[in-house]
Design an enzyme around this catalytic site. Sequence first.
Site, mmCIF file in Angstrom:
data_model
loop_
_atom_site.group_PDB
_atom_site.id
_atom_site.type_symbol
_atom_site.label_atom_id
_atom_site.label_comp_id
_atom_site.label_asym_id
_atom_site.label_seq_id
_atom_site.Cartn_x
_atom_site.Cartn_y
_atom_site.Cartn_z
ATOM 1 N N ASP A 15 48.701 -24.037 153.485
ATOM 2 C CA ASP A 15 47.359 -23.824 152.945
ATOM 3 C C ASP A 15 46.679 -25.182 152.867
ATOM 4 O O ASP A 15 47.093 -26.114 153.550
ATOM 5 C CB ASP A 15 47.414 -23.107 151.592
ATOM 6 C CG ASP A 15 46.180 -22.243 151.347
ATOM 7 O OD1 ASP A 15 45.064 -22.798 151.332
ATOM 8 O OD2 ASP A 15 46.319 -21.022 151.170
ATOM 9 N N HIS A 43 45.716 -25.872 156.048
ATOM 10 C CA HIS A 43 44.311 -25.518 156.270
ATOM 11 C C HIS A 43 43.383 -26.719 156.202
ATOM 12 O O HIS A 43 42.170 -26.543 156.173
ATOM 13 C CB HIS A 43 43.870 -24.459 155.259
ATOM 14 C CG HIS A 43 44.561 -23.140 155.435
ATOM 15 N ND1 HIS A 43 44.377 -22.081 154.574
ATOM 16 C CD2 HIS A 43 45.437 -22.704 156.380
ATOM 17 C CE1 HIS A 43 45.117 -21.048 154.971
ATOM 18 N NE2 HIS A 43 45.770 -21.410 156.067
#
EC number: 3.2.1.15
Length: 380
Positions: A222, A244
């Site tokens: 993430d 991410h």
Amino acid sequence: MVHILSSALSLLRLGAAVSAAPAPAPTAAPNVADALAAVEKRAGSCTFSDPAVPLPAIKSKASCATIVISAVAVPSGTTLDLTGLKSGTHVVFEGTTTFGYEEWSGPLVSVSGTDITVTGASGSVLDGNGAKYWDGKGTNGGKTKPKFFYAHSLKGKSSINNVKILNSPVQVFSINSASGLTLSGITIDNSAGNSLGHNTDAFDVGSSTDITISGANVQNQDDCLAINSGTGITFTGGTCSGGHGLSIGSVGGRSDNVVSDVIIESSTVKNSANGVRIKTVLGATGSVSGVTYKDITLSGITSYGVVIEQDYENGSPTGKPTSGVPITGVTLSNVHGTVSSSATNVYVLCAKCSGWTWDVNVTGGKTSTKCAGLPSGVKC
């Protein structure tokens, strides 16, 4: 049942009493003897070293100038509670700290206080036992997973140095209501969760001021960095892989929705979904201002090299930006690198964005035809 270590027996006090008494009889209960052997208190230094005896009560933790946690096994459903430490306390992790499995929300570790120093000794690891939790759903269902490390309400000149986190079930560092905090040389290795790990944000920052994160090495699934609110935040010299990217937001929909004076610099994002990302919430209010990304190198990006959008709702873009969280004074300087052929180089979707400085060279992917509301000088 969830337990908090501060509610257990205060072995520190017991250890002090025993040190002044005659040697224990050979028939002493083994568990008590082992517990006493695990606690050493000299001149304000408190050491916990028996793997079978997790950090005890520490009702007397406020008397410890130094707390050494050495190869401790924390029971399932239990927070390693290092909150409310006296000013200037030094916490040292040695060996491998492990955490038993239980479905609960955590955190596994919590630290608070003023002028607190947390250090990972050479070779030390905090292992979150993530493989037993990972189910591909993160915080969106499935097993209830504990967050790892709360760095909340750390004030003064506090620091967290050279700590290695392995296999976090979900979010790693939650930095909230902190000021003057420095995190340096942090390693987060969640590479074993690449197939099933989810929502394993490395550093989430909220309602904090004057925070510096330097030299982080992150492998996760993430955001490497997510700043949801705060001012005076610096991230420098980091390497982010598998996640991410370096993110502002999403901003909006919380009690604090202001991000200002942020510097993200001299960092690399590789083999990740996004490189640079700023996102605000559809229909929300707040502001993003004075954000600088400088000397950012991208490689192996699979979705967006640079993505800035004002259309997030329930964690997903809608394609319809709103102006309640203006994005102003953004600088992207020497943001460069490559994305995969199926990715998009740059995507900007604004309703209210202005005063940007744009020096971006991202290649290898597609050119977006859906950019809108571009500030002067910005190109997709």
